[in-house]
Design a protein around this motif. Sequence first.
Motif, PDB file in Angstrom:
ATOM      1  N   SER A 135     -44.517   1.595 -54.705  1.00 52.86           N
ATOM      2  CA  SER A 135     -44.706   0.139 -54.571  1.00 52.86           C
ATOM      3  C   SER A 135     -44.082  -0.368 -53.277  1.00 52.86           C
ATOM      4  O   SER A 135     -44.676  -1.206 -52.583  1.00 52.86           O
ATOM      5  CB  SER A 135     -44.077  -0.593 -55.757  1.00 52.86           C
ATOM      6  OG  SER A 135     -44.755  -0.282 -56.938  1.00 52.86           O
ATOM      7  N   SER A 136     -42.907   0.133 -52.942  1.00 53.16           N
ATOM      8  CA  SER A 136     -42.263  -0.264 -51.684  1.00 53.16           C
ATOM      9  C   SER A 136     -43.083   0.176 -50.483  1.00 53.16           C
ATOM     10  O   SER A 136     -43.251  -0.582 -49.524  1.00 53.16           O
ATOM     11  CB  SER A 136     -40.862   0.347 -51.594  1.00 53.16           C
ATOM     12  OG  SER A 136     -40.038  -0.184 -52.584  1.00 53.16           O
ATOM     13  N   LYS A 137     -43.605   1.379 -50.529  1.00 53.52           N
ATOM     14  CA  LYS A 137     -44.445   1.894 -49.446  1.00 53.52           C
ATOM     15  C   LYS A 137     -45.705   1.043 -49.314  1.00 53.52           C
ATOM     16  O   LYS A 137     -46.105   0.679 -48.205  1.00 53.52           O
ATOM     17  CB  LYS A 137     -44.807   3.357 -49.722  1.00 53.52           C
ATOM     18  CG  LYS A 137     -45.811   3.959 -48.779  1.00 53.52           C
ATOM     19  CD  LYS A 137     -45.213   4.216 -47.429  1.00 53.52           C
ATOM     20  CE  LYS A 137     -46.192   5.059 -46.609  1.00 53.52           C
ATOM     21  NZ  LYS A 137     -46.046   4.836 -45.194  1.00 53.52           N
ATOM     22  N   GLU A 160     -46.085  -2.088 -50.182  1.00 55.83           N
ATOM     23  CA  GLU A 160     -45.697  -3.399 -49.636  1.00 55.83           C
ATOM     24  C   GLU A 160     -45.467  -3.314 -48.136  1.00 55.83           C
ATOM     25  O   GLU A 160     -45.875  -4.201 -47.377  1.00 55.83           O
ATOM     26  CB  GLU A 160     -44.454  -3.924 -50.349  1.00 55.83           C
ATOM     27  CG  GLU A 160     -44.046  -5.313 -49.925  1.00 55.83           C
ATOM     28  CD  GLU A 160     -45.112  -6.365 -50.173  1.00 55.83           C
ATOM     29  OE1 GLU A 160     -45.152  -7.340 -49.393  1.00 55.83           O
ATOM     30  OE2 GLU A 160     -45.905  -6.224 -51.121  1.00 55.83           O
ATOM     31  N   THR A 161     -44.827  -2.243 -47.683  1.00 57.65           N
ATOM     32  CA  THR A 161     -44.615  -2.038 -46.244  1.00 57.65           C
ATOM     33  C   THR A 161     -45.951  -1.937 -45.522  1.00 57.65           C
ATOM     34  O   THR A 161     -46.148  -2.536 -44.451  1.00 57.65           O
ATOM     35  CB  THR A 161     -43.775  -0.771 -45.999  1.00 57.65           C
ATOM     36  OG1 THR A 161     -42.516  -0.947 -46.643  1.00 57.65           O
ATOM     37  CG2 THR A 161     -43.575  -0.511 -44.520  1.00 57.65           C
ATOM     38  N   GLU A 162     -46.884  -1.199 -46.091  1.00 50.83           N
ATOM     39  CA  GLU A 162     -48.213  -1.039 -45.482  1.00 50.83           C
ATOM     40  C   GLU A 162     -48.966  -2.365 -45.443  1.00 50.83           C
ATOM     41  O   GLU A 162     -49.673  -2.660 -44.474  1.00 50.83           O
ATOM     42  CB  GLU A 162     -49.020   0.030 -46.220  1.00 50.83           C
ATOM     43  CG  GLU A 162     -48.446   1.428 -46.120  1.00 50.83           C
ATOM     44  CD  GLU A 162     -48.430   1.961 -44.692  1.00 50.83           C
ATOM     45  OE1 GLU A 162     -49.338   1.650 -43.907  1.00 50.83           O
ATOM     46  OE2 GLU A 162     -47.483   2.695 -44.364  1.00 50.83           O
ATOM     47  N   ARG A 163     -48.824  -3.182 -46.496  1.00 54.50           N
ATOM     48  CA  ARG A 163     -49.479  -4.504 -46.508  1.00 54.50           C
ATOM     49  C   ARG A 163     -48.925  -5.394 -45.393  1.00 54.50           C
ATOM     50  O   ARG A 163     -49.666  -6.082 -44.702  1.00 54.50           O
ATOM     51  CB  ARG A 163     -49.278  -5.180 -47.855  1.00 54.50           C
ATOM     52  CG  ARG A 163     -50.161  -4.657 -48.929  1.00 54.50           C
ATOM     53  CD  ARG A 163     -50.030  -5.496 -50.193  1.00 54.50           C
ATOM     54  NE  ARG A 163     -50.834  -4.902 -51.241  1.00 54.50           N
ATOM     55  CZ  ARG A 163     -50.427  -4.682 -52.472  1.00 54.50           C
ATOM     56  NH1 ARG A 163     -49.209  -5.043 -52.841  1.00 54.50           N
ATOM     57  NH2 ARG A 163     -51.217  -4.135 -53.356  1.00 54.50           N
ATOM     58  N   LYS A 164     -47.599  -5.377 -45.239  1.00 54.29           N
ATOM     59  CA  LYS A 164     -46.973  -6.179 -44.179  1.00 54.29           C
ATOM     60  C   LYS A 164     -47.414  -5.687 -42.807  1.00 54.29           C
ATOM     61  O   LYS A 164     -47.684  -6.495 -41.916  1.00 54.29           O
ATOM     62  CB  LYS A 164     -45.452  -6.134 -44.298  1.00 54.29           C
ATOM     63  CG  LYS A 164     -44.923  -6.913 -45.477  1.00 54.29           C
ATOM     64  CD  LYS A 164     -43.415  -6.784 -45.593  1.00 54.29           C
ATOM     65  CE  LYS A 164     -42.907  -7.539 -46.810  1.00 54.29           C
ATOM     66  NZ  LYS A 164     -41.469  -7.358 -47.003  1.00 54.29           N
ATOM     67  N   LEU A 165     -47.483  -4.386 -42.635  1.00 52.47           N
ATOM     68  CA  LEU A 165     -47.930  -3.802 -41.377  1.00 52.47           C
ATOM     69  C   LEU A 165     -49.370  -4.204 -41.077  1.00 52.47           C
ATOM     70  O   LEU A 165     -49.702  -4.575 -39.943  1.00 52.47           O
ATOM     71  CB  LEU A 165     -47.790  -2.279 -41.427  1.00 52.47           C
ATOM     72  CG  LEU A 165     -48.010  -1.506 -40.145  1.00 52.47           C
ATOM     73  CD1 LEU A 165     -47.052  -1.965 -39.050  1.00 52.47           C
ATOM     74  CD2 LEU A 165     -47.824  -0.011 -40.412  1.00 52.47           C
ATOM     75  N   ASN A 203     -49.431  -7.730 -39.854  1.00 57.24           N
ATOM     76  CA  ASN A 203     -48.980  -7.787 -38.460  1.00 57.24           C
ATOM     77  C   ASN A 203     -50.076  -7.328 -37.501  1.00 57.24           C
ATOM     78  O   ASN A 203     -50.287  -7.933 -36.451  1.00 57.24           O
ATOM     79  CB  ASN A 203     -47.712  -6.952 -38.268  1.00 57.24           C
ATOM     80  CG  ASN A 203     -46.501  -7.598 -38.888  1.00 57.24           C
ATOM     81  OD1 ASN A 203     -46.466  -8.803 -39.104  1.00 57.24           O
ATOM     82  ND2 ASN A 203     -45.511  -6.797 -39.203  1.00 57.24           N
TER      83      ASN A 203
END
Length: 163
Positions: free
Chosen positions: A137-139, A141-146, A149
Amino acid sequence: MTYLNIYSNSIVNKEQVDYVVIGDNEKQNTLLYGDLLFTLSSETPDEVGIGAVYLGESDKYYLNSFCFGLHMTATNKVYSPYLAYLVSNSVFRKFIYPLAQGSTRFNLQKNDFMKKKFSLPTFESQKEIARTLNALSSKLETERKLLLNYQEQKQYLLGSMFI
Protein backbone atom coordinates in the motif's frame (compact mmCIF):
# COMPACT_ATOMS: atom_id res chain seq x y z
CA MET A 1 -16.61 8.56 14.27
CA THR A 2 -18.85 9.41 11.35
CA TYR A 3 -20.31 7.14 8.70
CA LEU A 4 -18.23 8.82 5.99
CA ASN A 5 -15.04 8.40 8.00
CA ILE A 6 -15.61 4.62 8.21
CA TYR A 7 -16.84 4.39 4.63
CA SER A 8 -13.79 6.23 3.24
CA ASN A 9 -10.99 4.63 5.27
CA SER A 10 -9.95 1.08 6.01
CA ILE A 11 -7.98 2.34 9.02
CA VAL A 12 -9.26 5.30 11.00
CA ASN A 13 -7.27 7.07 13.68
CA LYS A 14 -7.19 10.22 15.79
CA GLU A 15 -6.28 12.46 12.86
CA GLN A 16 -9.23 11.19 10.80
CA VAL A 17 -12.00 11.76 13.35
CA ASP A 18 -14.85 14.10 12.55
CA TYR A 19 -17.22 15.69 15.03
CA VAL A 20 -20.78 14.51 15.52
CA VAL A 21 -23.48 15.88 17.78
CA ILE A 22 -24.54 13.55 20.59
CA GLY A 23 -27.75 14.39 22.37
CA ASP A 24 -28.02 14.31 26.17
CA ASN A 25 -30.40 11.34 26.01
CA GLU A 26 -28.28 9.43 23.47
CA LYS A 27 -26.09 6.51 24.48
CA GLN A 28 -22.93 6.06 22.43
CA ASN A 29 -20.16 3.50 22.80
CA THR A 30 -16.58 4.68 23.29
CA LEU A 31 -14.12 3.43 20.69
CA LEU A 32 -11.14 1.36 21.73
CA TYR A 33 -7.96 0.49 19.85
CA GLY A 34 -8.62 -2.39 17.48
CA ASP A 35 -12.39 -1.93 17.23
CA LEU A 36 -13.86 -3.21 14.00
CA LEU A 37 -16.36 -0.66 12.62
CA PHE A 38 -19.04 -1.10 9.96
CA THR A 39 -21.55 1.08 8.14
CA LEU A 40 -25.14 -0.08 8.62
CA SER A 41 -26.97 1.22 5.54
CA SER A 42 -26.62 2.46 1.99
CA GLU A 43 -28.52 2.97 -1.26
CA THR A 44 -26.95 -0.16 -2.76
CA PRO A 45 -26.28 -3.59 -1.21
CA ASP A 46 -22.66 -3.40 -2.42
CA GLU A 47 -21.98 -0.50 -0.04
CA VAL A 48 -23.58 -1.98 3.07
CA GLY A 49 -21.24 -3.16 5.79
CA ILE A 50 -18.16 -1.27 4.64
CA GLY A 51 -15.60 -1.90 7.34
CA ALA A 52 -12.71 -0.09 8.97
CA VAL A 53 -10.52 -0.60 12.00
CA TYR A 54 -9.90 2.01 14.68
CA LEU A 55 -6.19 2.12 15.54
CA GLY A 56 -6.27 5.31 17.57
CA GLU A 57 -6.03 5.83 21.28
CA SER A 58 -8.92 5.16 23.63
CA ASP A 59 -10.06 8.75 24.05
CA LYS A 60 -13.63 9.96 24.11
CA TYR A 61 -14.47 8.97 20.54
CA TYR A 62 -17.91 7.66 19.82
CA LEU A 63 -19.49 5.71 17.03
CA ASN A 64 -22.12 7.33 14.82
CA SER A 65 -25.58 5.76 15.12
CA PHE A 66 -25.56 4.73 11.42
CA CYS A 67 -22.62 2.45 12.19
CA PHE A 68 -21.82 -0.36 14.56
CA GLY A 69 -18.65 -1.71 16.04
CA LEU A 70 -17.16 -4.84 17.52
CA HIS A 71 -14.70 -4.76 20.40
CA MET A 72 -11.88 -7.23 19.88
CA THR A 73 -11.41 -9.08 23.15
CA ALA A 74 -9.10 -11.87 21.95
CA THR A 75 -6.17 -9.52 21.35
CA ASN A 76 -3.72 -12.41 21.43
CA LYS A 77 -5.53 -14.02 18.47
CA VAL A 78 -6.46 -10.98 16.38
CA TYR A 79 -3.90 -8.54 14.95
CA SER A 80 -5.97 -5.37 14.51
CA PRO A 81 -4.06 -3.90 11.52
CA TYR A 82 -4.74 -7.15 9.65
CA LEU A 83 -8.48 -6.61 10.08
CA ALA A 84 -8.31 -3.46 7.95
CA TYR A 85 -7.24 -5.57 5.00
CA LEU A 86 -9.60 -8.40 5.85
CA VAL A 87 -12.78 -6.28 5.84
CA SER A 88 -11.92 -4.63 2.52
CA ASN A 89 -11.14 -7.75 0.50
CA SER A 90 -13.54 -9.32 -1.98
CA VAL A 91 -14.05 -12.52 0.03
CA PHE A 92 -15.25 -10.58 3.06
CA ARG A 93 -17.42 -8.35 0.86
CA LYS A 94 -19.11 -11.50 -0.53
CA PHE A 95 -19.61 -12.60 3.08
CA ILE A 96 -21.42 -9.32 3.89
CA TYR A 97 -23.48 -8.97 0.68
CA PRO A 98 -26.24 -11.49 1.58
CA LEU A 99 -26.80 -9.67 4.87
CA ALA A 100 -27.91 -6.47 3.09
CA GLN A 101 -31.69 -6.27 3.22
CA GLY A 102 -34.03 -3.71 1.70
CA SER A 103 -35.35 -2.37 -1.59
CA THR A 104 -34.70 1.38 -1.80
CA ARG A 105 -32.39 1.58 1.20
CA PHE A 106 -30.32 -1.44 2.21
CA ASN A 107 -29.48 -2.19 5.82
CA LEU A 108 -27.07 -4.60 7.43
CA GLN A 109 -28.81 -6.79 9.95
CA LYS A 110 -26.52 -6.79 13.00
CA ASN A 111 -28.08 -9.92 14.51
CA ASP A 112 -27.48 -11.93 11.33
CA PHE A 113 -23.94 -10.58 11.13
CA MET A 114 -23.19 -11.60 14.71
CA LYS A 115 -24.27 -15.19 13.97
CA LYS A 116 -21.75 -15.52 11.13
CA LYS A 117 -18.41 -17.19 11.70
CA PHE A 118 -15.17 -16.95 9.80
CA SER A 119 -11.70 -18.16 10.46
CA LEU A 120 -8.49 -16.18 10.72
CA PRO A 121 -4.92 -17.21 10.06
CA THR A 122 -2.58 -17.54 13.02
CA PHE A 123 -1.61 -14.36 14.84
CA GLU A 124 1.89 -14.45 13.36
CA SER A 125 0.49 -14.98 9.84
CA GLN A 126 -1.86 -12.03 10.35
CA LYS A 127 1.10 -9.85 11.31
CA GLU A 128 3.11 -10.96 8.28
CA ILE A 129 0.17 -10.47 5.89
CA ALA A 130 -0.53 -7.01 7.33
CA ARG A 131 3.15 -6.00 7.06
CA THR A 132 3.30 -7.18 3.44
CA LEU A 133 0.05 -5.49 2.44
CA ASN A 134 1.07 -2.32 4.27
CA ALA A 135 4.37 -2.23 2.35
CA LEU A 136 2.50 -2.73 -0.92
CA SER A 137 0.00 0.00 0.00
CA SER A 138 2.85 2.39 0.79
CA LYS A 139 4.55 1.57 -2.50
CA LEU A 140 1.30 2.12 -4.38
CA GLU A 141 0.78 5.49 -2.66
CA THR A 142 4.34 6.52 -3.56
CA GLU A 143 3.72 5.54 -7.19
CA ARG A 144 0.45 7.52 -7.25
CA LYS A 145 2.22 10.62 -5.94
CA LEU A 146 5.00 10.15 -8.48
CA LEU A 147 2.46 9.84 -11.28
CA LEU A 148 0.78 13.08 -10.17
CA ASN A 149 4.16 14.84 -10.16
CA TYR A 150 4.91 13.55 -13.66
CA GLN A 151 1.49 14.71 -14.87
CA GLU A 152 2.10 18.18 -13.41
CA GLN A 153 5.54 18.28 -15.00
CA LYS A 154 4.06 17.23 -18.34
CA GLN A 155 1.45 20.01 -18.15
CA TYR A 156 4.13 22.53 -17.32
CA LEU A 157 6.37 21.41 -20.18
CA LEU A 158 3.51 21.35 -22.67
CA GLY A 159 2.49 24.82 -21.54
CA SER A 160 6.08 26.04 -21.96
CA MET A 161 6.30 24.67 -25.50
CA PHE A 162 3.47 26.81 -26.80
CA ILE A 163 4.45 30.15 -25.28
